[in-house]
Scaffold this motif. Structure first.
Motif, PDB file in Angstrom:
ATOM      1  N   UNK A 259       0.803  -1.210   0.000  1.00 29.58           N
ATOM      2  CA  UNK A 259       0.000   0.000   0.000  1.00 29.58           C
ATOM      3  C   UNK A 259       0.842   1.268   0.000  1.00 29.58           C
ATOM      4  N   UNK A 260       1.942   1.255   0.750  1.00 33.68           N
ATOM      5  CA  UNK A 260       2.827   2.425   0.793  1.00 33.68           C
ATOM      6  C   UNK A 260       3.426   2.703  -0.581  1.00 33.68           C
ATOM      7  N   UNK A 261       3.831   1.631  -1.287  1.00 32.91           N
ATOM      8  CA  UNK A 261       4.402   1.797  -2.632  1.00 32.91           C
ATOM      9  C   UNK A 261       3.342   2.280  -3.614  1.00 32.91           C
ATOM     10  N   UNK A 262       2.143   1.711  -3.534  1.00 37.51           N
ATOM     11  CA  UNK A 262       1.048   2.107  -4.426  1.00 37.51           C
ATOM     12  C   UNK A 262       0.686   3.575  -4.186  1.00 37.51           C
ATOM     13  N   UNK A 263       0.606   3.972  -2.918  1.00 34.53           N
ATOM     14  CA  UNK A 263       0.286   5.362  -2.568  1.00 34.53           C
ATOM     15  C   UNK A 263       1.303   6.314  -3.203  1.00 34.53           C
ATOM     16  N   UNK A 264       2.582   6.003  -3.041  1.00 34.62           N
ATOM     17  CA  UNK A 264       3.634   6.878  -3.560  1.00 34.62           C
ATOM     18  C   UNK A 264       3.564   6.980  -5.084  1.00 34.62           C
ATOM     19  N   UNK A 265       3.354   5.851  -5.762  1.00 31.53           N
ATOM     20  CA  UNK A 265       3.305   5.863  -7.219  1.00 31.53           C
ATOM     21  C   UNK A 265       2.050   6.551  -7.741  1.00 31.53           C
ATOM     22  N   UNK A 266       0.965   6.494  -6.979  1.00 31.79           N
ATOM     23  CA  UNK A 266      -0.301   7.059  -7.458  1.00 31.79           C
ATOM     24  C   UNK A 266      -0.430   8.553  -7.168  1.00 31.79           C
ATOM     25  N   UNK A 267      -0.086   8.984  -5.959  1.00 29.65           N
ATOM     26  CA  UNK A 267      -0.310  10.400  -5.601  1.00 29.65           C
ATOM     27  C   UNK A 267       0.924  11.079  -5.017  1.00 29.65           C
ATOM     28  N   UNK A 268       2.070  10.370  -4.953  1.00 29.61           N
ATOM     29  CA  UNK A 268       3.270  10.971  -4.373  1.00 29.61           C
ATOM     30  C   UNK A 268       3.273  10.849  -2.868  1.00 29.61           C
ATOM     31  N   UNK A 269       4.124  11.636  -2.222  1.00 28.80           N
ATOM     32  CA  UNK A 269       4.218  11.570  -0.759  1.00 28.80           C
ATOM     33  C   UNK A 269       5.535  10.981  -0.315  1.00 28.80           C
TER      34      UNK A 269
END
Length: 313
Positions: A259-269
């Motif tokens: 989830x952390x990787x998906x979050x970063x790839x999708x919206x940054x952060x």
């Protein structure tokens, strides 16, 4: 165009105590390092006051220091200078600490857990004070802090009123089995990860419909990752994270790592070390696939391997 206050300095070579004191002061004020001996802050009255004080102290210690104003000549220069103040990695450290505290709530007990939460809050406030260009990473950390507090209340303060922000509802997966799930066609990271999560952990007999617009959703299909869908971005969560929370899967550390990787790839952060590798594998799957179903099939294998790796790490 952005302007910056710059502190140019030179210290006596033999005074290691002075160097350590200065390094701590520069770190606490949030200075960016342009190069050794040149430190920047976004230009403001406060920044000029802070650097002037350091200039005076360095002079009293026998060093040289001068405060100057630095003006960028182009947007590309501004972007490069702003990167000197990127706090994403520091927020990442705090989010991992928050995750550890969340997992350890029962072990810590109410008093120690509350103490740890207060310590993390202070660290977050201290970091926010020197985050001059707050972005997705700051929002991600704030959301993680809210989740930790909600978990604390659920574990130790069941009689207390909950935070006014409406939480995600915990759902019964049995009601979502053997269903058709609809999402936008040409799926990418968040939709592919969500489809994998649905197929592996929520509805093993799931069928997927790839649609061009919400009005094309098949009757009785469950929508995800589009406006008006039952499962889509909520607060600072991407769709994958919403599914995790909704079906009680966020306690699985391996799923949370994905989830952390998906979050970063999708919206940054907050940057995630494995995110680039995941993106590369999915790009390969996209090049090889001739349909959305084929793309999902190839991507399922990538997520399966990633999940197995996290489970055994």
């Amino acid at each position: 165009m952005d302007r910056f206050a710059a502190l140019v300095l030179s210290l006596p070579a033999c005074n290691s105590t002075l160097r350590m004191r200065l390094w701590r002061s520069l770190k606490e004020t949030g200075c960016g390092v342009l190069r050794d001996g040149v430190y920047l802050l976004p230009s403001s009255a406060t920044a000029c006051e802070v650097l002037a004080k350091l200039e005076s102290e360095i002079g009293s210690w026998g060093g040289f220091a001068m405060t100057l104003e630095l003006a960028a000549r182009s947007e590309s220069q501004v972007e490069k200078l702003r990167k000197l103040f990127d706090r994403s990695s520091e927020y990442g450290v705090l989010v991992r600490r928050i995750g550890g505290a969340k997992v350890s709530l029962a072990e810590l007990g109410p008093r120690r857990a509350q103490t740890e939460i207060r310590r993390i809050e202070r660290a977050l406030e201290k970091l926010a004070a020197i985050d001059f260009h707050a972005g997705p990473a700051a929002a991600q950390a704030a959301a993680a802090m809210d989740d930790l507090k909600a978990s604390y209340r659920a574990a130790f303060a069941r009689g207390e009123p909950r935070h006014s922000r409406r939480p995600l509802r915990r759902l019964d997966a049995a009601r979502y089995r053997n269903r058709t799930w609809a999402t936008r066609r040409s799926p990418w990271v968040d939709r592919l990860a969500s489809a994998w999560l649905i197929k592996r952990f929520i509805d093993r007999d799931a069928r997927f419909a790839w649609i061009a617009r919400p009005s094309e959703r098949p009757k009785n299909a469950i929508g995800f990752d589009f406006d008006g869908a039952e499962f889509t971005h909520a607060g600072h969560r991407v769709t994958y994270e919403v599914l995790l929370a909704s079906f009680g899967l966020d306690a699985d550390p391996a799923l949370a790592e994905i989830g952390a990787a998906v979050h970063f790839l999708d919206v940054g952060g907050i940057p995630v070390p494995d995110a680039k590798g995941l993106e590369t594998m999915l790009k390969g799957a996209r090049e090889k696939a001739r349909s959305d179903d084929a793309l999902l099939a190839h991507s399922m294998r990538a997520f399966d391997l990633l999940y197995s790796g996290y489970r055994t790490a």
